[in-house]
Design an enzyme around this catalytic site. Structure first.
Site, short mmCIF file in Angstrom:
data_model
loop_
_atom_site.label_atom_id
_atom_site.label_comp_id
_atom_site.label_asym_id
_atom_site.label_seq_id
_atom_site.Cartn_x
_atom_site.Cartn_y
_atom_site.Cartn_z
N LYS A 97 8.46 -24.25 -31.90
CA LYS A 97 7.01 -24.30 -31.62
C LYS A 97 6.29 -24.83 -32.85
CE LYS A 97 4.11 -22.97 -28.35
NZ LYS A 97 4.42 -22.76 -26.92
N1 GLU Z 1 3.87 -25.45 -24.54
C1 GLU Z 1 4.57 -25.20 -23.32
C2 GLU Z 1 5.22 -23.82 -23.36
O1 GLU Z 1 4.81 -22.94 -24.06
C3 GLU Z 1 5.50 -26.31 -22.95
C4 GLU Z 1 6.65 -26.55 -23.88
C5 GLU Z 1 7.46 -27.80 -23.57
O2 GLU Z 1 7.25 -28.42 -22.55
O3 GLU Z 1 8.31 -28.12 -24.42
O4 GLU Z 1 6.12 -23.54 -22.63
#
Ligand code: GLU
Length: 476
Positions: free
Chosen positions: A107
């Site tokens: 993240k």
């Molecule tokens: N930000 C989204 C999540 O928390 C999508 C992550 C992604 O598609 O890699 O799942």
């Protein structure tokens, strides 16, 4: 008696993890190896703006590399900090594992209020942040693939992809370095709606589970159920829109930054969304009751509560007043560990974040595969599928004619049957299948094991077991 204090977001995730691993039989050491975040990179960079230099702080955290690339969004928000990014990276590991997206968890975040900057400034800042991450392989199609999250969307992903291409001109798979791109820049249809769509498919599957419904003390189908949604951003908006327009739910409350709207007969999601777009908030919206204290609306008597905004909004201070028998965690971490205990005691059923909002990363996986295969889904098969269906239709019509035209196909059936699946239909079908399979894996543990009394623990058990298996396969 001292009042219990709330742990941090990361501690909260760790506590939930620990509750699950206590029920598992993992080799010593492996448990900790899985729980801890492998690495967090902090970068401070300057961008020349408005006649001076402004410094920004950003993070990219890698929780687990048991599969690569690692995956997870990048958020732009003033609340971003290392603890938050690490908690979110851990949730990505478990989420990907649960829905069988072949990624580790990661993240990123940039500490910024994007509303304070114009488009050009944001582009400069995003490209500079991307540059810092790309040069350290923290954005790379084979190693680390970001996506949108709070405060970011298609536009930022297009800038990041372009920045990567500029720095890696000969990488034929460069466009796969990030997902959630616009369709004209290597994106896939259905990605923007995907997380909201996943919320809808997840709830549909829950309503097919009679034992789950019984545990929540609910009956019937989604039709007519009352829903309160917190946050009408990308996720909350699409979830509320699909649930109201396609499943017959009544959106009786919408909570936003500046307050909430309520209407027991159901709010018009599209109308509220466009009101927010032109007025900056929900205040003044003519077709509903405005409530200044938005958080109080979380406590409304409704069937389904969908927190789709920030983490920690259901916490020790309000958990015992939450009346909804079912909570669908469309946001990451909306219920703290302490609140989770209180709600579990009360018998509230919580469909956990790692499942409830997994639609986004699932469709990101499809986009990444599309980028690596360099061809749009359905391009080879669609017309062939249509031609075969046409053969069946022609033959049935010939037989019917032979029998004296006693029956005929309805034009609607014919039209639907003849149409071959395009990219959007295939994406939705793959997402629906993923959400159903993951729910069933989770629900089997929830219903079959006497020592598991909630879906979150069940989800952790399924997810951790798969991560552990992949470590074992590597000989760790
Ligand atoms: N930000 C989204 C999540 O928390 C999508 C992550 C992604 O598609 O890699 O799942």
């Amino acid at each position: 008696m001292s009042t219990p204090t709330e742990p941090s977001f990361r501690e909260s995730v760790d506590m939930m993890f620990n509750r699950a691993v206590a029920l598992m039989d993992l080799p010593p050491g492996l448990e900790e190896k899985i729980r801890v975040c492998n690495a967090t990179y902090t970068v401070r960079f300057g961008v020349r703006l408005r006649g001076g230099m402004q410094t920004f702080t950003g993070y990219r955290s890698v929780h687990s590399e048991h599969m690569e690339p690692v995956k997870g969004g990048i958020r732009f928000s003033l609340g971003v900090n290392q603890d938050e990014v690490e908690a979110l990276a851990a949730l990505m590991t478990y989420k990907c594992s649960l829905v069988e997206a072949p990624f580790g968890g990661s993240k990123g975040g940039l500490c910024i209020d994007p509303r304070e900057y114009d488009d050009h400034e944001l582009e400069l800042i995003t490209r500079r942040f991307a540059y810092e991450l790309i040069k350290r392989d923290m954005i790379n199609p084979a190693q680390n693939v970001p996506a949108p999250d709070m405060g970011t969307g298609e536009r930022e992903m297009a800038w990041i992809a372009d920045q990567y291409k500029r720095m890696n001109t000969t990488d034929i798979n460069g466009v796969a370095c990030v997902t959630g791109k616009p369709t004209n820049a290597g994106g896939i249809q259905g990605r923007t709606e995907a997380t909201g769509r996943g919320v809808q498919y997840g709830l549909q599957e829950f309503f097919r589970d009679s034992r789950g419904l019984q545990k929540a003390g609910m009956t019937g189908t989604l039709d007519g159920k009352t829903v309160v949604v917190q946050g009408l951003g990308n996720v909350g908006y699409h979830a509320a829109k699909f649930l109201s327009e396609e499943d017959g739910c009544k959106i009786v409350g919408i909570i936003e930054r500046d307050g909430a709207l309520t209407d027991e007969n159901g709010l018009n999601v599209e109308a509220v969304r466009s009101w927010i777009a032109s007025h900056g908030g929900v205040r003044g919206y003519p077709d509903g009751t405005y409530v200044e204290d938005g958080a109080a609306v979380l406590e409304t008597d409704c069937d389904i509560l969908v927190p789709a905004a920030l983490e920690g909004v259901i916490n020790l201070s309000n958990a015992d007043r939450i009346k909804a028998p079912l909570i669908m965690e469309a946001a990451n971490g909306p219920v703290t560990a302490g609140a989770d205990n209180i709600l579990r005691e009360k018998g509230t059923v919580i469909i956990p974040d790692m499942y409830a909002n997994a639609g986004g990363v699932t469709v990101s996986y499809f986009e990444w595969v599309k980028n690596l295969s360099h061809i749009r889904f359905g391009r080879m098969q669609r017309r062939q599928e249509e031609a075969r269906h046409q053969l069946v239709v022609d033959e049935l019509e010939r037989l019917s004619h032979h029998l004296g035209d006693k029956w005929s196909m309805t034009p609607d059936f014919k039209e639907k049957y003849l149409r071959g699946a395009g990219e959007l239909e295939l994406v939705r079908s793959g997402l629906d299948d993923t959400m159903r399979a993951a729910y069933q894996a989770m629900a089997a543990v929830w219903h079959e094991r006497d020592d598991v009394d909630d879906l979150r623990t069940a989800a952790y058990l399924v997810a951790i077991e798969k991560v552990a298996a992949s470590y074992r396969a590597k000989g760790l």
